[in-house]
Scaffold this motif. Structure first.
Motif, PDB file in Angstrom:
ATOM      1  N   ALA A  99       2.076  -7.615   1.657  1.00  0.00           N
ATOM      2  CA  ALA A  99       1.125  -6.810   2.430  1.00  0.00           C
ATOM      3  C   ALA A  99       1.843  -5.631   3.091  1.00  0.00           C
ATOM      4  O   ALA A  99       1.361  -4.503   3.068  1.00  0.00           O
ATOM      5  CB  ALA A  99       0.445  -7.681   3.482  1.00  0.00           C
TER       6      ALA A  99
ATOM      7  N   GLN B  95      -4.759  -7.444  -4.480  1.00  0.00           N
ATOM      8  CA  GLN B  95      -4.615  -6.216  -3.690  1.00  0.00           C
ATOM      9  C   GLN B  95      -5.925  -5.442  -3.650  1.00  0.00           C
ATOM     10  O   GLN B  95      -6.339  -4.940  -2.605  1.00  0.00           O
ATOM     11  CB  GLN B  95      -3.514  -5.329  -4.283  1.00  0.00           C
ATOM     12  CG  GLN B  95      -2.141  -5.652  -3.725  1.00  0.00           C
ATOM     13  CD  GLN B  95      -1.037  -4.961  -4.512  1.00  0.00           C
ATOM     14  OE1 GLN B  95      -0.813  -5.300  -5.668  1.00  0.00           O
ATOM     15  NE2 GLN B  95      -0.372  -4.016  -3.898  1.00  0.00           N
ATOM     16  N   ARG B 135      -3.210 -10.138   3.527  1.00  0.00           N
ATOM     17  CA  ARG B 135      -3.266  -8.686   3.288  1.00  0.00           C
ATOM     18  C   ARG B 135      -4.307  -8.015   4.194  1.00  0.00           C
ATOM     19  O   ARG B 135      -4.061  -6.943   4.744  1.00  0.00           O
ATOM     20  CB  ARG B 135      -3.613  -8.404   1.821  1.00  0.00           C
ATOM     21  CG  ARG B 135      -2.477  -8.703   0.853  1.00  0.00           C
ATOM     22  CD  ARG B 135      -2.860  -8.232  -0.548  1.00  0.00           C
ATOM     23  NE  ARG B 135      -1.919  -8.663  -1.550  1.00  0.00           N
ATOM     24  CZ  ARG B 135      -0.799  -7.996  -1.890  1.00  0.00           C
ATOM     25  NH1 ARG B 135      -0.494  -6.866  -1.268  1.00  0.00           N
ATOM     26  NH2 ARG B 135      -0.006  -8.463  -2.828  1.00  0.00           N
ATOM     27  N   HIS B 138      -3.035  -7.856   7.764  1.00  0.00           N
ATOM     28  CA  HIS B 138      -2.012  -6.827   7.911  1.00  0.00           C
ATOM     29  C   HIS B 138      -2.635  -5.437   7.985  1.00  0.00           C
ATOM     30  O   HIS B 138      -2.281  -4.625   8.847  1.00  0.00           O
ATOM     31  CB  HIS B 138      -1.027  -6.912   6.745  1.00  0.00           C
ATOM     32  CG  HIS B 138       0.098  -5.952   6.875  1.00  0.00           C
ATOM     33  ND1 HIS B 138       0.071  -4.697   6.304  1.00  0.00           N
ATOM     34  CD2 HIS B 138       1.267  -6.033   7.551  1.00  0.00           C
ATOM     35  CE1 HIS B 138       1.181  -4.053   6.612  1.00  0.00           C
ATOM     36  NE2 HIS B 138       1.923  -4.853   7.360  1.00  0.00           N
TER      37      HIS B 138
END
Lengths: 324, 254
Positions: A99, B95, B135, B138
């Motif tokens: 990340a 992602q 993710r 973050h």
């Protein structure tokens, strides 16, 4: 090329799954390892260099801080790939790193190939890696290409043998630059819990029940057989969803993964969700009224019929065999 | 509390994995669908928190248009509204998935205020990437605690419990935060028939985001070897008991 491996340990010994990750890393290049603390645990590792992050604030696990420490070593060593065991912590730390650096992460890999390794360039030459990774808790595999200059890969537990061999790695201790944000999420407290009876994950025999057991009370005959075999009692997801047994008894993709010498599946149809949890058993005995149930395609032995008659008969036979 | 729960529609796989001819997906023509198990518990956990503290639950999913079915299931057990990021039936890598979720969260927060808690499953049942929640956390600069088997909220802080060897690890983080949960944190309720009917009236917004190219690019799926053993039949009914005990002896477990 250098592959950096995050190694977990318990203070004295290196985690078995990390040794498996080391085997995986060797298929790609020359591993160096990073540990958080545990400079004494590195003796068993057959690697040239062990980077050991030392900071008393890391005595308790903090995923962000581990990711920062790993990031420092990456910047120093410039590895071609970073590998960790596919444990809770291994996957978590790699995900933080992924990340932060906006890199892809392939979780729970079982194999890796550098696509242009024939030309000798490997990942170092800007080639891409192709991985095989686990899906559906191991019921399906995926081949995937990782588009990254720094592939981050975790290794599926028990897909590979543990790396063996003694080494005397050069230990490079360092104090990682850890800030308050890295420590915001940190283990604040550990609560000890002693579980009664035989642990499902470690039992030599597991007597497990599914929908076919019929009710919470129906597990009485399974418990009786289990007591005789020093076995743990398990169950399928249907059973925990119905509230017949606690979730801690569930064997499956979203429950416990077991690896007994014998797994006795009573009234369990054999959905992939369940097989993902019991396929580590050396032998599986299915007791099922349906000779066409999918469990039979995953079992070594089967008895066809009504488990409410069969299970007590096995218990009685065992007692008879043991009586002088 | 304002809570967002992210869920994923996955097939109910039954007894055998069968792939489509192009090896890109499971053959699902004869399968039902459900919410990935950890996330089902995530929805239940959110409903319990709101029952206790008051508030509103939004459920978000990235999936095919049919995933509205799974959103309606969550609305029937107590979520208030749904957002469906409708994909074109292709898989998104982690992602791209996280980025689409982040964009949606930012839009939602600009319009309706901050989410105090964003809940994910620890990993999806199908692709098992173990990273989307981290993710998203973050990108939003929020603390994230993963793999929870216990969660409570008090005085603007979340007490998060993980099951680990020998007991539980406890984390305490300030809200707003992101958590990922595991099945077993609770036992999800079944919706009542009136609740299912009410769920039909609740709002579900549809957005069609663009799918970026994958950096973890699926090439093909493979059914691992080992499926399709043939069990040795030891017998029918209770008469098979002696044969079973014999096998137990051979295995050294009797």
């Amino acid at each position: 090329m250098t592959v950096l491996v995050l190694v977990e340990h318990d203070g004295g010994a290196v985690d078995e799954l990390s040794l498996q990750a080391l085997t995986f890393a060797r298929s790609l290049g020359e591993p160096e390892v990073m540990l958080v603390g545990g400079a004494d645990a590195v003796e068993r590792l057959d690697v040239a260099t062990a980077h050991v992050a030392e900071d008393e604030r890391l005595a308790l696990y903090a995923p962000g801080a581990w990711a920062s420490a790993l990031g420092e070593v990456i910047d120093r060593v410039a590895p071609a790939a970073v590998v960790a065991a596919g444990t809770n912590r291994g996957n978590e730390v790699l995900a933080h790193l992924a990340a932060r650096r906006d890199l892809p992460l392939a979780a729970n890999c079982t194999a890796v190939v550098a696509e242009n390794s024939a030309g000798g360039a490997g990942a170092e030459g800007g080639g891409l890696l192709t991985v095989t990774r686990v899906r559906w808790g191991g019921s399906l595999l995926e081949e995937a290409r990782v588009h990254s200059q720094l592939p981050l890969l975790s290794v599926a537990p028990h897909a590979l043998p543990a790396a063996v061999g003694e080494g005397a790695p050069a230990v490079e201790r360092f104090a990682p630059a850890v800030d308050d944000a890295d420590l915001l999420v940190r283990v604040a407290e550990h609560v000890d819990e002693v579980t009664a009876g035989i642990s499902l994950a470690e039992a030599k025999v597991v007597v497990s029940g599914g929908r076919g057991v019929g009710s919470a009370d129906g597990f009485g005959i399974l418990e009786e057989l289990a007591a005789l075999l020093d076995a743990a009692v398990g169950c399928s997801r249907v059973v925990t969803s119905a509230g017949w047994r606690p979730h801690t008894d569930q064997v499956g993709q979203t429950g416990t993964k077991v690896s007994p010498d014998l797994y006795i599946a009573c009234g369990i149809s054999g959905a992939t969700q369940h097989i993902a949890g019991c396929k580590g058993a050396k032998k599986i005995l299915a007791i099922n009224s349906d000779a066409e149930a999918p469990i039979l395609a995953n079992a070594d032995y089967a008895v066809i019929g009504d488990l409410t008659a069969i299970v007590p008969a096995i218990t009685a036979e065992l007692r008879k065999a043991r009586s002088p | 509390m304002r809570i967002l729960v992210c869920v994923k529609r996955v097939p109910l796989t039954g007894g055998k994995m069968v792939l489509t001819a192009d090896e890109q997906a499971l053959e699902t023509r004869h399968l039902g669908f459900t919410i990935s198990p950890h996330e089902e518990c995530g929805v239940e956990e959110a409903v319990r928190l709101v029952e206790h503290h008051g508030g509103e639950i939004t459920v978000l999913t990235l999936g095919p248009p049919e995933a509205e079915e799974q959103i309606r299931e969550t609305l029937a057990i107590g979520a208030d509204r749904g957002i469906l990021l409708a994909d074109g039936g292709e898989e998104w890598d982690p992602q791209a998935t996280a980025a689409a979720i982040v964009t949606t969260i930012e839009t939602e927060q600009a319009a309706g205020g901050e989410f105090d808690l964003i809940v994910f499953g620890n990993e999806s049942a199908d692709s098992g990437n173990y990273q989307v929640g981290i993710r998203v956390a973050h990108a939003l600069s929020r603390p994230v605690v993963t793999g929870l088997k216990g969660l409570s909220v008090e005085d603007g802080r979340a007490r998060c419990e993980q099951e680990v060897a020998g007991g539980r690890d406890v984390y305490v983080v300030p809200l707003p935060a992101v958590v990922t949960v595991l099945e077993g944190i609770n036992l999800p309720r079944y919706p009542s028939v009136p609740a299912k009917l009410r769920a039909r009236q609740k709002p579900v917004e549809r957005i069609s985001p663009e799918r970026p190219s994958a950096r973890l690019e699926k090439l093909r799926l493979v059914v691992p070897p080992g499926q399709g053993k043939q069990a040795e039949i030891l017998g029918q009914g209770p008469d098979a008991a002696p044969a079973v005990v014999e096998v137990m002896r051979e295995l050294g477990v009797a």
